[in-house]
Design a protein around this motif. Structure first.
Motif, short mmCIF file in Angstrom:
data_model
loop_
_atom_site.label_atom_id
_atom_site.label_comp_id
_atom_site.label_asym_id
_atom_site.label_seq_id
_atom_site.Cartn_x
_atom_site.Cartn_y
_atom_site.Cartn_z
N ASP A 102 6.74 9.62 8.25
CA ASP A 102 6.44 10.96 8.75
C ASP A 102 5.03 11.35 8.32
O ASP A 102 4.69 11.27 7.14
CB ASP A 102 7.47 11.94 8.17
N SER A 103 4.19 11.76 9.28
CA SER A 103 2.78 12.02 8.97
C SER A 103 2.60 13.18 8.00
O SER A 103 1.71 13.15 7.15
CB SER A 103 1.97 12.24 10.24
N SER A 104 3.43 14.22 8.10
CA SER A 104 3.27 15.34 7.15
C SER A 104 3.68 14.91 5.74
O SER A 104 3.02 15.27 4.77
CB SER A 104 4.08 16.55 7.60
N GLU A 105 4.73 14.10 5.64
CA GLU A 105 5.16 13.58 4.33
C GLU A 105 4.08 12.64 3.77
O GLU A 105 3.78 12.67 2.57
CB GLU A 105 6.48 12.81 4.49
N TYR A 106 3.49 11.84 4.65
CA TYR A 106 2.42 10.91 4.25
C TYR A 106 1.25 11.66 3.64
O TYR A 106 0.78 11.34 2.55
CB TYR A 106 1.97 10.11 5.48
N LEU A 107 0.79 12.70 4.34
CA LEU A 107 -0.35 13.48 3.85
C LEU A 107 0.00 14.24 2.57
O LEU A 107 -0.82 14.33 1.66
CB LEU A 107 -0.84 14.44 4.93
N GLU A 108 1.20 14.77 2.52
CA GLU A 108 1.63 15.49 1.32
C GLU A 108 1.64 14.56 0.11
O GLU A 108 1.13 14.91 -0.96
CB GLU A 108 3.03 16.08 1.55
N ASN A 109 2.21 13.36 0.29
CA ASN A 109 2.22 12.38 -0.80
C ASN A 109 0.81 11.98 -1.21
O ASN A 109 0.51 11.84 -2.39
CB ASN A 109 3.01 11.13 -0.40
N PHE A 110 -0.06 11.80 -0.21
CA PHE A 110 -1.45 11.44 -0.50
C PHE A 110 -2.11 12.51 -1.36
O PHE A 110 -2.73 12.21 -2.38
CB PHE A 110 -2.24 11.23 0.80
N LYS A 128 -18.67 7.92 -12.50
CA LYS A 128 -17.65 6.93 -12.90
C LYS A 128 -16.25 7.42 -12.55
O LYS A 128 -15.39 6.65 -12.12
CB LYS A 128 -17.75 6.64 -14.40
N LYS A 129 -16.02 8.71 -12.76
CA LYS A 129 -14.71 9.29 -12.44
C LYS A 129 -14.43 9.16 -10.94
O LYS A 129 -13.34 8.77 -10.54
CB LYS A 129 -14.66 10.76 -12.87
N LYS A 130 -15.42 9.48 -10.12
CA LYS A 130 -15.27 9.37 -8.67
C LYS A 130 -14.94 7.93 -8.27
O LYS A 130 -14.07 7.68 -7.44
CB LYS A 130 -16.55 9.80 -7.95
N LYS A 131 -15.65 6.98 -8.87
CA LYS A 131 -15.43 5.56 -8.54
C LYS A 131 -14.02 5.13 -8.93
O LYS A 131 -13.32 4.49 -8.14
CB LYS A 131 -16.46 4.67 -9.21
N LYS A 132 -13.59 5.47 -10.15
CA LYS A 132 -12.24 5.10 -10.60
C LYS A 132 -11.20 5.71 -9.67
O LYS A 132 -10.22 5.06 -9.30
CB LYS A 132 -11.99 5.60 -12.03
N TRP A 133 -11.41 6.95 -9.30
CA TRP A 133 -10.45 7.66 -8.44
C TRP A 133 -10.37 7.01 -7.06
O TRP A 133 -9.29 6.76 -6.54
CB TRP A 133 -10.87 9.12 -8.36
N CYS A 134 -11.54 6.75 -6.47
CA CYS A 134 -11.58 6.11 -5.15
C CYS A 134 -10.95 4.71 -5.19
O CYS A 134 -10.16 4.35 -4.31
CB CYS A 134 -13.02 6.00 -4.63
N ASP A 135 -11.30 3.94 -6.22
CA ASP A 135 -10.73 2.59 -6.34
C ASP A 135 -9.21 2.63 -6.42
O ASP A 135 -8.53 1.82 -5.79
CB ASP A 135 -11.28 1.88 -7.59
N PHE A 136 -8.68 3.59 -7.17
CA PHE A 136 -7.23 3.73 -7.29
C PHE A 136 -6.60 3.97 -5.92
O PHE A 136 -5.63 3.32 -5.55
CB PHE A 136 -6.89 4.89 -8.25
N LEU A 137 -7.15 4.90 -5.16
CA LEU A 137 -6.56 5.24 -3.86
C LEU A 137 -6.76 4.13 -2.83
O LEU A 137 -5.90 3.91 -1.98
CB LEU A 137 -7.12 6.56 -3.35
N PHE A 138 -7.87 3.39 -2.93
CA PHE A 138 -8.07 2.26 -2.02
C PHE A 138 -7.08 1.14 -2.34
O PHE A 138 -6.55 0.49 -1.44
CB PHE A 138 -9.51 1.73 -2.08
N ARG A 139 -6.81 0.91 -3.64
CA ARG A 139 -5.80 -0.10 -4.03
C ARG A 139 -4.43 0.29 -3.51
O ARG A 139 -3.64 -0.57 -3.14
CB ARG A 139 -5.74 -0.23 -5.56
#
Length: 159
Positions: A102-110, A128-139
């Motif tokens: 469900d797209s709304s559930e997907y976005l909410e979880n994201f 560094k914080k931005k990079k760690k955060w982005c890397d986490f979400l890309f993984r």
């Protein structure tokens, strides 16, 4: 001297239990049969039998996989697609599986995951914080545009 490898009927019984326990893809079933030292012809006939008896269904597997990995492990669509491709699932079944989310559930979880992780990173250097955060979400397998839009949103709140 008794044969240490199962007969075709014994293998079918074993694989029926294996598939009944949890949804499996064809690749997992074939691997399991190889560990049982079955011949390629036997493997083919057993797989056909499992499909005929509805123990093995690639579409059902893909849908179940996508729902589970999103709800339980909070994976994004990119990672789900990649993992299904690694299991040799067809594009048709991958597309069908993604519709299960469900797209709304997907976005909410994201958004929940992104904000929780942003707060959890104790890095003082903002880059560094931005990079760690982005890397986490890309993984986790979230789409680039979602990650970068959320990053804009989070950094505009802190400045």
């Amino acid at each position: 001297m008794s044969k240490e490898y199962p007969t075709v009927n014994e293998a079918i019984q074993k694989l029926e239990n294996y598939c009944a326990y949890q949804e499996r893809c064809h690749e997992e079933v074939v691997q399991k049969l190889r560990t049982l030292k079955m011949t390629p012809d036997e493997i083919d006939s057993i797989v056909v039998q499992l499909i005929t008896d509805n123990f093995l269904n690639e579409e059902r597997f893909a849908c179940s996989f996508a729902r589970g990995k999103h709800r339980i492990k909070h994976w994004g669509k990119v990672r789900i697609i990649r993992e299904l491709q690694l299991r040799h699932i067809s594009k048709y079944n991958i597309d069908k599986a993604l519709k299960e989310i469900d797209s709304s559930e997907y976005l909410e979880n994201f958004h929940l995951l992104a904000e929780k992780n942003w707060e959890a990173i104790a890095e003082t250097n903002l880059l560094k914080k931005k990079k760690k955060w982005c890397d986490f979400l890309f993984r986790k397998g979230f789409e680039n545009n979602l990650v970068y839009e959320k990053l804009q949103d989070l950094t505009s709140k802190t400045t």
